[in-house]
Design an enzyme around this catalytic site. Structure first.
Site, PDB file in Angstrom:
ATOM      1  N   CYS A  42       0.830  -1.202   0.000  1.00  0.00           N
ATOM      2  CA  CYS A  42       0.000   0.000   0.000  1.00  0.00           C
ATOM      3  C   CYS A  42       0.868   1.257   0.000  1.00  0.00           C
ATOM      4  CB  CYS A  42      -0.917   0.035   1.214  1.00  0.00           C
ATOM      5  SG  CYS A  42      -1.987  -1.395   1.340  1.00  0.00           S
ATOM      6  N   CYS A  69       5.730   8.106   2.008  1.00  0.00           N
ATOM      7  CA  CYS A  69       5.992   9.394   1.372  1.00  0.00           C
ATOM      8  C   CYS A  69       6.328  10.441   2.430  1.00  0.00           C
ATOM      9  CB  CYS A  69       4.777   9.823   0.561  1.00  0.00           C
ATOM     10  SG  CYS A  69       3.352  10.174   1.601  1.00  0.00           S
ATOM     11  N   CYS A 112      -2.295   9.317   5.544  1.00  0.00           N
ATOM     12  CA  CYS A 112      -1.015   9.289   6.271  1.00  0.00           C
ATOM     13  C   CYS A 112      -1.227   9.630   7.737  1.00  0.00           C
ATOM     14  CB  CYS A 112      -0.021  10.295   5.677  1.00  0.00           C
ATOM     15  SG  CYS A 112       0.378   9.980   3.964  1.00  0.00           S
TER      16      CYS A 112
END
Lengths: 146, 412
Positions: A42, A69, A112
């Site tokens: 993912c 990220c 996130c």
């Protein structure tokens, strides 16, 4: 992907990168709680570790490692910064929306912050489990190594 | 000398125009601006002469005759014209029916080949998509196995744009010749970098784009064989009948002049450039691999263009990696910009797993890439990956000997 200045700051200078030993060492330490959430395919995996002071019940140290990220790194970095010094109960109150606001995350990056909140909760639950306490409110199906 | 940041290492995406090309083009914007179709005055004649000269320059680079070169808007148009143009001309049954003919291509072709093939599939043609092996190289044997009695066209790229891998074009061409099947190759990444001879290489149709060989954007060419066999095409764009009716539309004279000049320069300089770039690419790959474990250079090690390098880095995430190499303008193996999380279909096509595909970089060098830039790239890539690995829980687990595939991950 344009990132906000706070995300870039945490990405460039991440706070509290690390852990409290190997997976085995952390597993056997009752003061330590480890939350491992996400999945490699993912694109995000966060490991957030807390070390709780047995006398005060406060989180005396918190560390993270994140595969992800810039926003995922920043969310977990900021989360460790915030929960350090909090009691376990206070840390459990951390909400992803607070991270979104502080880091000015765009909508596509909200997951996130959700992951960071989950990582904190998973670490707390791991700590509680080791010390014979029941899970906190939501039960997260977090990853287990091995 | 200080480097200009970000350094440009995306020459497989596009190249800067050679100043000599720009210089050749300039008079055709303002002075010799005529329409090559105007037969009655000197403005038109000048444009026609310029197009003829450029056609000769392209033909020389390809080893064909002038009349076999058609000007287009670029390789995408050339591919569409070649593939659909052949299919409609050589079809075995009319529109509306199935069994119109068989086409052979490959899963890791450029979208400008795949999508026309998929359209034809919907229209009643059969298409076989060859799945290449892990080294990315398509061989004549694979094409042979895919061919059928009703195969009308084989379209296989000369060199892959993401991997730089070189397919067995000459052998595939020989096979097609033997079977009487038309062979098209998308040579966008190849032409102007490597010696090309459509006779020796047995090519019937070849697509190229000027902006990949230091020419301008918006212009390209399609080589169409005129002898043994004489390839016929159905035109897709109709109008004024330019380019012998294959491609109507007023000539883009400035672009065509630029393409011609770029081909002329390539003819003279590509050999020297290729030698230099091959050394730089080796240095780049060796430099990175010497300092980082768990990295893979994708694609066949030998059968690869001298200027394209595609490297996967284990245990780091793609978007984080792009942030870490922000001073290098390059491509990632991830099509993921913001919303989509699709890894490169080319890397997936050669069996690279999704995670590694996401954390891959394509670094492509060009005529003006310097050794200092390569040194800088090595340093930034190595530092960036190391930094991310210090933060990566997966790298820790890997070092502790934990098999990541045995971990029960929480899927969101």
């Amino acid at each position: 992907m344009p990132y906000g200045p706070k995300v870039i700051d945490h990405y460039e200078n991440p706070r509290n990168v690390g852990n409290f030993g190997t997976q085995e060492q952390m597993k056997s330490d009752k003061r330590v709680g480890v939350g491992l959430v996400g999945a490699p395919e993912c694109g995000d995996v966060m490991q957030l570790c807390i070390k709780v002071n047995e006398q005060t019940g406060k989180i005396e140290d918190a560390k993270f490692k994140t595969f992800g990220c810039g926003s995922a790194i920043a969310s977990s970095s900021l989360a460790t910064e915030w929960i350090k010094g909090m009691s376990v109960e206070e840390a459990a109150e951390l909400r992803n929306t607070q991270l979104v606001q502080e880091l000015s995350l765009p909508p596509v990056k909200i997951h996130c912050s959700v992951l960071a909140e989950d990582a904190v909760k998973a670490a707390i639950n791991d700590y509680r489990k080791k010390n014979g306490l029941p899970d906190m409110a939501e039960d997260h199906d977090h990853a287990k190594a091995g | 000398m200080a480097l200009k940041l970000p350094i440009y290492m995306d020459n497989a995406a596009t190249t800067p125009c050679d100043p000599r090309v720009v210089e050749a083009m300039l008079p055709y914007f303002t002075e010799m601006f005529g329409n090559a179709g105007s037969r009655n005055h000197s403005y038109g004649w000048a444009a026609e002469t310029a197009a003829d000269t450029a056609r000769g320059q392209v033909a020389k680079l390809l080893g064909c005759t002038d009349k076999e070169v058609l000007f287009t808007s670029g390789a995408t148009e050339s591919n569409n014209l070649a593939i659909k143009g052949v299919a409609y001309m050589y079809q075995k049954a009319p529109a509306g029916q199935s069994g119109r003919g068989h086409i052979v291509t490959c899963t890791i072709e450029h979208k400008a080949v795949l999508d026309p093939c998929k359209r034809l599939q919907k229209e009643g043609f059969d298409v076989t998509f060859i799945e290449p092996p892990a080294d990315g190289v398509v061989t004549a044997e694979m094409v042979k196995a895919a061919m059928r009695a009703d195969t009308i066209l084989v379209t296989i790229m000369w060199a892959n744009n993401e991997l730089g891998t070189i397919n067995q074009v000459r052998e595939i061409g020989a096979l097609c010749k033997e079977r009487g099947v038309i062979f098209h190759t998308d040579a966008t990444q190849w032409v102007g970098k490597m010696p090309t001879n459509v006779e020796q290489d047995n090519v019937d149709l070849l697509s190229l784009s000027a902006h990949k060989l230091f020419g301008p954007k918006g212009v390209g060419a399609l080589y169409v064989r005129r002898h043994r066999p004489r390839v016929r095409l159905q035109a897709l764009q109709e109008g004024g009948g330019q380019e012998r009716g294959f491609r109507s539309g007023t000539h883009n004279i400035t672009g065509i002049v630029g393409l011609g000049k770029a081909c002329e320069i390539a003819m003279a300089e590509m050999e020297r450039d290729a030698l230099r770039l091959a050394k730089l690419k080796s240095k780049l790959e060796a430099g990175v691999l010497a300092q980082l474990d768990s990295c893979v250079v994708n694609g066949n090690a030998e059968k690869r263009l001298p200027h394209i390098s595609n490297i996967s880095f284990g245990f780091v995430e793609g978007e984080g990696l792009m942030m870490a190499v922000k001073d290098i303008a390059c491509s990632s193996g991830s099509a993921c910009t913001s919303a989509s999380l699709e890894p490169s279909y080319v890397l997936k096509g050669i069996g690279v797993g999704d995670e590694l595909a996401h954390s891959s970089l394509r670094l492509s060098l060009g005529k003006w890439t310097t050794e200092a830039e390569v040194d800088f790239a090595i340093e930034q890539v190595v530092q960036g990956v190391k930094k991310l690995r210090v933060m990566s829980p997966l790298y820790d687990m890997h070092k502790e000997g934990i098999d990541l595939s045995s971990v029960q991950w929480a899927h969101h």
